[in-house]
Design a protein around this motif. Sequence first.
Motif, mmCIF file in Angstrom:
data_model
loop_
_atom_site.group_PDB
_atom_site.id
_atom_site.type_symbol
_atom_site.label_atom_id
_atom_site.label_comp_id
_atom_site.label_asym_id
_atom_site.label_seq_id
_atom_site.Cartn_x
_atom_site.Cartn_y
_atom_site.Cartn_z
ATOM 1 N N LEU A 162 9.135 5.633 5.779
ATOM 2 C CA LEU A 162 10.209 4.893 5.107
ATOM 3 C C LEU A 162 10.627 5.607 3.830
ATOM 4 C CD1 LEU A 162 12.081 2.471 4.819
ATOM 5 C CD2 LEU A 162 10.198 1.222 3.720
ATOM 6 N N LEU A 163 9.681 6.133 3.073
ATOM 7 C CA LEU A 163 10.005 6.865 1.847
ATOM 8 C C LEU A 163 10.943 8.034 2.143
ATOM 9 C CD1 LEU A 163 9.566 7.411 -1.177
ATOM 10 C CD2 LEU A 163 7.546 8.770 -0.538
ATOM 11 N N VAL B 129 5.765 -3.077 5.556
ATOM 12 C CA VAL B 129 5.628 -1.706 5.062
ATOM 13 C C VAL B 129 5.487 -1.725 3.539
ATOM 14 C CG1 VAL B 129 6.690 0.574 4.902
ATOM 15 C CG2 VAL B 129 6.976 -0.791 6.985
ATOM 16 N N SER B 130 4.429 -1.135 3.032
ATOM 17 C CA SER B 130 4.189 -1.111 1.592
ATOM 18 C C SER B 130 5.162 -0.151 0.902
ATOM 19 C CB SER B 130 2.751 -0.680 1.305
ATOM 20 O OG SER B 130 2.549 -0.510 -0.090
ATOM 21 N N ILE C 234 -12.778 3.980 -5.101
ATOM 22 C CA ILE C 234 -11.635 3.076 -5.234
ATOM 23 C C ILE C 234 -10.342 3.866 -5.381
ATOM 24 C CG2 ILE C 234 -10.564 1.336 -6.728
ATOM 25 C CD1 ILE C 234 -13.309 0.185 -7.202
ATOM 26 N N SER C 235 -10.379 4.931 -6.183
ATOM 27 C CA SER C 235 -9.192 5.774 -6.358
ATOM 28 C C SER C 235 -8.738 6.356 -5.026
ATOM 29 C CB SER C 235 -9.498 6.896 -7.342
ATOM 30 O OG SER C 235 -8.396 7.768 -7.466
ATOM 31 N N ASP C 236 -9.680 6.860 -4.234
ATOM 32 C CA ASP C 236 -9.330 7.440 -2.936
ATOM 33 C C ASP C 236 -8.713 6.392 -2.020
ATOM 34 O OD1 ASP C 236 -10.225 9.907 -3.715
ATOM 35 O OD2 ASP C 236 -12.160 9.777 -2.684
ATOM 36 N N LEU C 237 -9.291 5.191 -2.005
ATOM 37 C CA LEU C 237 -8.788 4.129 -1.138
ATOM 38 C C LEU C 237 -7.374 3.697 -1.547
ATOM 39 C CD1 LEU C 237 -12.046 2.007 -0.872
ATOM 40 C CD2 LEU C 237 -10.903 3.153 1.040
ATOM 41 N N LEU C 238 -7.132 3.640 -2.862
ATOM 42 C CA LEU C 238 -5.825 3.200 -3.352
ATOM 43 C C LEU C 238 -4.743 4.260 -3.154
ATOM 44 C CD1 LEU C 238 -6.902 1.421 -6.657
ATOM 45 C CD2 LEU C 238 -6.021 0.333 -4.586
ATOM 46 N N GLU C 239 -5.143 5.520 -3.055
ATOM 47 C CA GLU C 239 -4.165 6.593 -2.887
ATOM 48 C C GLU C 239 -3.759 6.808 -1.429
ATOM 49 O OE1 GLU C 239 -2.468 8.175 -5.072
ATOM 50 O OE2 GLU C 239 -3.485 7.381 -6.838
ATOM 51 N N ILE C 240 -4.487 6.212 -0.504
ATOM 52 C CA ILE C 240 -4.149 6.358 0.919
ATOM 53 C C ILE C 240 -2.810 5.678 1.205
ATOM 54 C CG2 ILE C 240 -4.790 5.667 3.267
ATOM 55 C CD1 ILE C 240 -7.704 6.029 2.438
ATOM 56 N N LYS C 241 -1.933 6.360 1.909
ATOM 57 C CA LYS C 241 -0.624 5.816 2.274
ATOM 58 C C LYS C 241 -0.541 5.638 3.790
ATOM 59 C CE LYS C 241 0.987 6.196 -1.979
ATOM 60 N NZ LYS C 241 -0.266 6.661 -2.604
ATOM 61 N N ALA C 242 -0.073 4.495 4.218
ATOM 62 C CA ALA C 242 0.132 4.268 5.644
ATOM 63 C C ALA C 242 1.254 5.176 6.143
ATOM 64 C CB ALA C 242 0.486 2.801 5.899
ATOM 65 N N ARG C 243 1.159 5.577 7.383
ATOM 66 C CA ARG C 243 2.169 6.474 7.943
ATOM 67 C C ARG C 243 3.562 5.850 7.887
ATOM 68 N NH1 ARG C 243 2.070 9.372 13.955
ATOM 69 N NH2 ARG C 243 4.257 10.074 13.933
ATOM 70 N N ALA D 24 -1.611 -3.243 2.875
ATOM 71 C CA ALA D 24 -2.775 -2.723 3.587
ATOM 72 C C ALA D 24 -3.701 -1.933 2.680
ATOM 73 C CB ALA D 24 -2.312 -1.850 4.758
ATOM 74 N N VAL D 25 -3.153 -1.342 1.611
ATOM 75 C CA VAL D 25 -3.950 -0.494 0.736
ATOM 76 C C VAL D 25 -5.077 -1.269 0.047
ATOM 77 C CG1 VAL D 25 -2.528 -0.816 -1.338
ATOM 78 C CG2 VAL D 25 -3.789 1.324 -1.023
ATOM 79 N N TYR D 26 -4.944 -2.611 -0.033
ATOM 80 C CA TYR D 26 -5.960 -3.413 -0.706
ATOM 81 C C TYR D 26 -6.941 -4.077 0.258
ATOM 82 C CZ TYR D 26 -2.849 -2.862 -4.700
ATOM 83 O OH TYR D 26 -2.073 -2.336 -5.693
ATOM 84 N N GLN D 27 -6.901 -3.715 1.522
ATOM 85 C CA GLN D 27 -7.762 -4.350 2.506
ATOM 86 C C GLN D 27 -9.242 -4.103 2.249
ATOM 87 O OE1 GLN D 27 -6.978 -6.580 4.751
ATOM 88 N NE2 GLN D 27 -4.794 -6.455 4.253
ATOM 89 N N PHE D 28 -9.576 -3.116 1.433
ATOM 90 C CA PHE D 28 -10.979 -2.845 1.124
ATOM 91 C C PHE D 28 -11.587 -3.884 0.191
ATOM 92 C CE2 PHE D 28 -8.756 -0.900 -2.411
ATOM 93 C CZ PHE D 28 -9.582 -1.144 -3.503
ATOM 94 N N LEU D 29 -10.759 -4.676 -0.480
ATOM 95 C CA LEU D 29 -11.290 -5.680 -1.398
ATOM 96 C C LEU D 29 -12.046 -6.756 -0.618
ATOM 97 C CD1 LEU D 29 -8.275 -6.121 -3.842
ATOM 98 C CD2 LEU D 29 -10.464 -5.024 -4.341
ATOM 99 N N PRO D 30 -13.211 -7.165 -1.103
ATOM 100 C CA PRO D 30 -14.007 -8.166 -0.402
ATOM 101 C C PRO D 30 -13.246 -9.477 -0.192
ATOM 102 C CG PRO D 30 -15.297 -7.123 -2.148
ATOM 103 C CD PRO D 30 -13.878 -6.667 -2.327
#
Length: 318
Positions: free
Chosen positions: A206-207, A236-237, A192-201, A60-66
């Motif tokens: 799981l971590l 889950v990523s 891009i850094s902010d988008l890539l650092e976002i973690k799904a709940r 999901a973290v890469y969903q911002f890519l066109p």
Amino acid sequence: MSKEVDLKETWQLLMGARNLVLVSHVGPDGDTLGSTLGLARALKQAGKQVRLLVDDTLPAVYQFLPEMDTYEQPRAEQPIACDLVVVVDASSKDRMGEAEKCLSAPILNIDHHVSNTRYADYLLLDPHAAATGEIMYRLLTANGVPLDRELATDLYTAIVTDCGYFKYANTTPSCMRVAADLVALGVEPNEISDLLEIKARNSVELLAKVLPSLTFYADGKIATLEIPLELYDKNVSTESFIYHPRYIAGVDVAVLFKQVEPKATRVSMRSKQVDVSRVAVAFNGGGHPRAAGCTIGLPLAEAKKALIQALEKAMEAL
């Protein structure tokens, strides 16, 4: 054995095909996704028919890519006709997953892994590149392909994720110059850094369950985390989990074991000194000297025992 091709020959192969299928590797990361999407955009602009395949869940973290939504899941029982298959950022054929079984056209492999097994018919390989995204940038610019902001975003993401935002040992002046060129095209590094650092709940939850499995070997030089089958969820990523044991003082090799089937355990390794690519190759995997992975056809406990033994032996050889 592959026929090695240069940047011009690679573009001629691509332009000589009308219908192309681009394949990203299983366990998709920013490099395979960004590089594949960037190439797909360039090929579509050139009037080509392009399909994108990946035999895995898209993080999901890469969903911002066109155009991430253009990826399809391959099915072995459904053959796909095309003129050329382009496998991006995959050092061995098994990294194609089920896509291998539904494609029969000649294969062009674009890759940067020193452990590449030369399985494709044609190979564009640069093991000195920090990322396949760096090679893709050179391929397009060498052949006069114009890059817009969207394509630049794809390639920038590919590069920075594979060199850890220019923190890893594979960072070179070349990859930083390419990144600078992409920023000049409108890429916003902070966004891009902010988008890539976002973690799904669900990833953070799981971590919390996985961290208690942290175990040390070889006098603290090896640190491992485990995701047993009962906790595994393909939706889950877990891409960032490896960083937790990696940055513990005294640890040289960090390993994440993820049991995805009763007799299949995926392994991710990161190191400071040990050449983990050689260890991965011994288990039919591959990667880089400091970042590599493999899939071992054993339950987690047995896979872990075999891999730790191989790592300890590699450490003794230092």
